[in-house]
Design an enzyme around this catalytic site. Structure first.
Site, PDB file in Angstrom:
ATOM      1  N   ARG A 178      23.082   6.713 -11.183  1.00 42.63           N
ATOM      2  CA  ARG A 178      23.354   6.914 -12.616  1.00 42.63           C
ATOM      3  C   ARG A 178      22.238   7.713 -13.290  1.00 42.63           C
ATOM      4  O   ARG A 178      21.056   7.435 -13.106  1.00 42.63           O
ATOM      5  CB  ARG A 178      23.477   5.554 -13.301  1.00 42.63           C
ATOM      6  CG  ARG A 178      23.694   5.614 -14.787  1.00 42.63           C
ATOM      7  CD  ARG A 178      23.821   4.221 -15.361  1.00 42.63           C
ATOM      8  NE  ARG A 178      22.594   3.488 -15.181  1.00 42.63           N
ATOM      9  CZ  ARG A 178      21.635   3.380 -16.096  1.00 42.63           C
ATOM     10  NH1 ARG A 178      21.783   3.946 -17.276  1.00 42.63           N
ATOM     11  NH2 ARG A 178      20.549   2.693 -15.857  1.00 42.63           N
ATOM     12  N   ARG A 186      15.777   8.867 -10.722  1.00 47.71           N
ATOM     13  CA  ARG A 186      15.206   7.538 -10.501  1.00 47.71           C
ATOM     14  C   ARG A 186      15.063   7.140  -9.046  1.00 47.71           C
ATOM     15  O   ARG A 186      14.091   6.493  -8.666  1.00 47.71           O
ATOM     16  CB  ARG A 186      16.135   6.508 -11.144  1.00 47.71           C
ATOM     17  CG  ARG A 186      15.656   6.169 -12.458  1.00 47.71           C
ATOM     18  CD  ARG A 186      16.507   5.160 -13.096  1.00 47.71           C
ATOM     19  NE  ARG A 186      16.245   5.388 -14.505  1.00 47.71           N
ATOM     20  CZ  ARG A 186      16.846   4.772 -15.469  1.00 47.71           C
ATOM     21  NH1 ARG A 186      17.776   3.891 -15.201  1.00 47.71           N
ATOM     22  NH2 ARG A 186      16.535   5.012 -16.712  1.00 47.71           N
ATOM     23  N   GLU A 191      14.557  11.768 -20.656  1.00 50.34           N
ATOM     24  CA  GLU A 191      14.326  10.864 -19.531  1.00 50.34           C
ATOM     25  C   GLU A 191      14.561  11.628 -18.242  1.00 50.34           C
ATOM     26  O   GLU A 191      15.013  12.774 -18.262  1.00 50.34           O
ATOM     27  CB  GLU A 191      15.255   9.641 -19.629  1.00 50.34           C
ATOM     28  CG  GLU A 191      14.835   8.700 -20.756  1.00 50.34           C
ATOM     29  CD  GLU A 191      15.707   7.476 -20.899  1.00 50.34           C
ATOM     30  OE1 GLU A 191      15.199   6.473 -21.383  1.00 50.34           O
ATOM     31  OE2 GLU A 191      16.896   7.517 -20.536  1.00 50.34           O
ATOM     32  N   HIS A 195      15.002   0.682 -10.857  1.00 49.38           N
ATOM     33  CA  HIS A 195      14.219   1.377 -11.892  1.00 49.38           C
ATOM     34  C   HIS A 195      12.794   1.496 -11.371  1.00 49.38           C
ATOM     35  O   HIS A 195      12.233   0.521 -10.874  1.00 49.38           O
ATOM     36  CB  HIS A 195      14.253   0.587 -13.198  1.00 49.38           C
ATOM     37  CG  HIS A 195      13.802   1.404 -14.373  1.00 49.38           C
ATOM     38  ND1 HIS A 195      12.493   1.778 -14.550  1.00 49.38           N
ATOM     39  CD2 HIS A 195      14.491   1.936 -15.415  1.00 49.38           C
ATOM     40  CE1 HIS A 195      12.397   2.494 -15.659  1.00 49.38           C
ATOM     41  NE2 HIS A 195      13.596   2.607 -16.204  1.00 49.38           N
ATOM     42  N   HIS A 231      17.982  -2.564 -11.101  1.00 48.44           N
ATOM     43  CA  HIS A 231      18.230  -2.253 -12.512  1.00 48.44           C
ATOM     44  C   HIS A 231      19.708  -2.124 -12.854  1.00 48.44           C
ATOM     45  O   HIS A 231      20.149  -2.593 -13.887  1.00 48.44           O
ATOM     46  CB  HIS A 231      17.498  -0.949 -12.823  1.00 48.44           C
ATOM     47  CG  HIS A 231      17.516  -0.531 -14.253  1.00 48.44           C
ATOM     48  ND1 HIS A 231      17.032  -1.333 -15.263  1.00 48.44           N
ATOM     49  CD2 HIS A 231      17.954   0.612 -14.857  1.00 48.44           C
ATOM     50  CE1 HIS A 231      17.167  -0.704 -16.427  1.00 48.44           C
ATOM     51  NE2 HIS A 231      17.743   0.476 -16.202  1.00 48.44           N
TER      52      HIS A 231
END
Ligand code: SIN
Length: 571
Positions: free
Chosen positions: A384, A289, A126, A243, A349
């Site tokens: 994060r 992100r 990811e 997100h 998110h």
């Protein structure tokens, strides 16, 4: 300052039930902590709806752990620190990366079936991960499988009492601020006081603060609001992760399109059908992100479109098998990812901030612990790293259980895995102030600072109208989305802070008889006010917090955490 207890409930007049320990919340953090605590005695778990109603259930991408041959905890640490943009707490990150692999293997041993490949667990990639290190289950149904495995264990455990449809109202404190227990609204409308020396808040996040969110309806920031009302410190509230890719179809509820889809090769295209991410970041679609979410927001603004496209066709015929949940959700909505790009847009998110804890899950109130998204250990810093949150619930849940069990046994706690990320605290009494709150803590490690006095008392704008939860809920989400969302500035945040403080004041007048929605609104608006105030205070851009009026990271002035406490806040 408003009333200490929600709906004016006076714990002294309530029926009491004595418990050894109470866990509030039934996501991975709550259930894993409960299972570990249950090895030594009875545990009561309160959850406000059904056990499965949590963010854990919805998790797709997976759970990160450095178990691959070419991977190491050190590489995982470096990626986590880079994503956190200078504000991670090193001790918390070390705990996660070193203890995570063992905890994930224990989860598998409990019966959670992760997907396997030829060389053991199948690992995906990811954004901002330098290695394939994300375990997943049934393709993209990782959270559902984790919930299933934990639920099976919890429901049959003789030491665990699971109370569904029990909405925790407040943590009760004794003089001296030690925790005395927690009050909860039962399904029959009665309120009960569960007395206990240990309460663990694991209620998840507050995605409902925003109009567009990947979170379930239950994500209303209850744990943070409960802790704040009780006098515990909360920190890093300005850092809300958006997100980049939620399914964006008019009139359809938001549905996450996992970052793992990009990890397996999908590309982002703008309204003109052009790939745009390489123009923003050399890591392209797998940049962190915050970078991808802002790039999408900018493309949407520049083309006037309500979404961009995620083209998953490069993944080819493997898509339905690798991402069965996403494939089915698209097909149900008349989309075919094998043949056409998917419309996507950013959505709220994850909250990096929360109830301030040390690496043992201890808050600033003795006996009160927080775990998972509710907590702010400092692990995530300002942003994060994808798939670090499920593993966080395991690592810090284990640590909380270790700590409580050692205190009960009368000795100083020590970690279960042999890795000592911080000196074990001596006992739960004489609770030391959190190290971020100690003046001697080096600034480079992230000292704490309270919001400036000028912000402590907002120009409140209490709405004139009566308390109508449904309407105020929509007003809150709209306000936070427009004024405290992906791109922020002083003017918008001043408005958000003033209006949220007013809404929080109004919502706090909710009475017990008004029902759960009204009480949740009181929590949600309080958390919204905390987010807006921290975001207004931080006059720089870092991680998920982007200020167009202060677009650069400013380590000279802002390499610290913003900590808020009720007694100093006026909230
Ligand atoms: C995703 O699957 O993209 C979400 C993973 C996460 O938020 O950690």
């Amino acid at each position: 300052m408003r009333a200490r207890y929600l709906a004016g409930v006076n714990p002294a007049r309530l029926p009491r039930v004595a418990e050894r320990v109470v866990v509030v919340g039934s996501g991975i953090a709550g259930l894993f902590t409960a299972l570990r605590l249950a090895e030594a005695g009875p545990v009561t778990v309160l959850t406000k709806q059904r056990l499965a109603d949590s963010n854990t259930e919805l998790a797709q991408g997976g759970i990160a752990a450095a178990i691959g041959k070419s991977d190491s905890p050190e590489l995982h640490l470096q990626d986590t620190l880079a994503a956190g943009d200078g504000l991670c707490d090193l001790a918390a990150v070390e705990a996660l990366v070193h203890e995570g692999p063992a905890r994930v293997l224990e989860l598998a041993a409990l019966g959670v079936q992760f997907d396997r490949g030829q060389e053991g667990f199948a690992l995906t990639r990811e954004g901002a991960h330098s290695r394939r290190r994300i375990l997943h289950a049934h393709g993209d149904a990782t959270g559902d499988e984790i919930r299933r495995g934990l639920e099976e264990q919890v429901r049959r455990h003789p030491q665990i009492t699971l109370l569904e449809d029990h909405f925790a109202l407040d943590v009760v404190t004794e003089p001296g601020r030690r925790v005395a227990g927690v009050t909860a609204l039962r399904p029959d409308g009665g309120v009960v006081f569960f007395t206990s020396p240990f309460v663990i808040l694991a209620t998840g996040g507050a995605g409902q603060l925003y109009r567009t969110s990947t979170n379930p309806e239950v994500a209303t920031g209850d744990g943070v609001a409960i802790a704040f009302r009780a006098g515990a410190a909360v920190a890093d509230m300005e850092f809300i992760q958006f997100h980049p890719t939620a399914l964006a179809l008019e009139g359809s509820p938001k549905f996450l399109i996992s970052e793992a889809v990009r990890g397996e090769g999908a590309l982002l295209l703008n309204a003109r059908g052009e790939r745009f991410m390489p123009g923003y970041d050399p890591r392209g679609e797998l940049a962190p992100r915050d970078v991808v979410a802002r790039a999408i927001a900018r493309e949407m603004a520049s083309t006037g479109a309500g979404h961009v496209w995620l083209d998953a066709r490069p993944i080819g015929e493997a898509f339905p098998q690798r991402f069965p949940t996403i494939f089915a959700a698209c097909r149900e909505r008349g989309l075919d990812p094998l043949r056409e790009p998917i419309p996507v847009a950013p959505a709220a998110h994850y909250a990096m901030g929360g109830v301030l804890t040390d690496t043992w899950g201890r808050t600033t109130l003795p006996g009160l612990f927080a775990c998972g998204e509710t907590a702010c250990t400092g692990l995530h810093g300002a942003n994060r790293l994808a798939s670090n949150s499920l593993v966080e619930g395991l690592v810090f849940g284990q640590r909380i259980a270790d700590f409580i069990r050692r205190v009960e046994a009368g000795g100083p706690p020590s970690p279960s895995s042999g890795f000592e990320a911080a000196s074990p605290p001596e006992s739960d009494d004489g609770h030391l102030p959190h190290r971020w709150l100690q003046p001697a803590w080096p600034a480079s490690a992230g000292q704490a600072r309270q919001p400036s006095q000028a912000l402590a008392e907002p120009e409140r704008q209490p709405p004139e109208e009566p308390l109508e939860p449904g309407r105020l809920w929509a007003q809150t989400q709209d306000l936070m989305w427009r004024r405290a969302g992906i791109v922020r500035n002083r003017e918008d945040l001043e408005q958000a802070w003033a209006e949220m403080a007013g809404l929080a004041e109004l919502a706090a007048t909710a009475e017990l008889g008004a029902g759960r929605e009204a009480l949740e609104l009181a929590n949600l608006t309080l958390v919204g006010a905390l987010v807006a105030r921290s975001a207004l205070e931080r006059r720089e851009s870092r991680g998920a917090h982007f200020r167009e009026d202060h677009p650069r990271r400013d380590d000279e002035h802002w390499l610290h955490h913003i900590v808020q406490r009720r007694e100093e806040s006026g909230l």
